[in-house]
Design a protein around this motif. Structure first.
Motif: not given
Length: 87
Positions: A1-23
């Motif tokens: 799955m590909s995701m584009n979060l351009q111009y997104t504010d994720i300040s103070d967020s918690k991301l758990q169990v996230v796969r980020a290889d190739g990010l």
């Protein structure tokens, strides 16, 4: 799955169990971010701010650091600037 979060504010967020290889992170602020158990192998990070960030138990295989401010940067409690002086 590909995701584009351009111009997104994720300040103070918690991301758990996230796969980020190739990010790909460009022009991002990750100041004071806390990354634990994250696979960043193959990630591309440019024009980013990591001031005050903490990384623990992360896979940083094949990471390259170029033209970066390293003041206060520590690996396992040792200042990188001190390590570089030894080389």
């Amino acid at each position: 799955m590909s995701m584009n979060l351009q111009y997104t504010d994720i300040s103070d967020s918690k991301l758990q169990v996230v796969r980020a290889d190739g990010l790909v992170l460009e022009e991002v602020s990750m100041a004071k971010a806390i990354l634990k158990h994250v696979n960043l192998s193959g990630a591309q990070i440019s024009n980013a701010t990591l001031a005050g960030a903490k990384l623990a138990s992360c896979d940083l295989s094949d990471v390259e650091i170029t033209d970066c401010e390293l003041a206060g940067f520590k690996i396992n409690g040792v200042l990188v600037t001190e390590l570089l002086k030894r080389m």
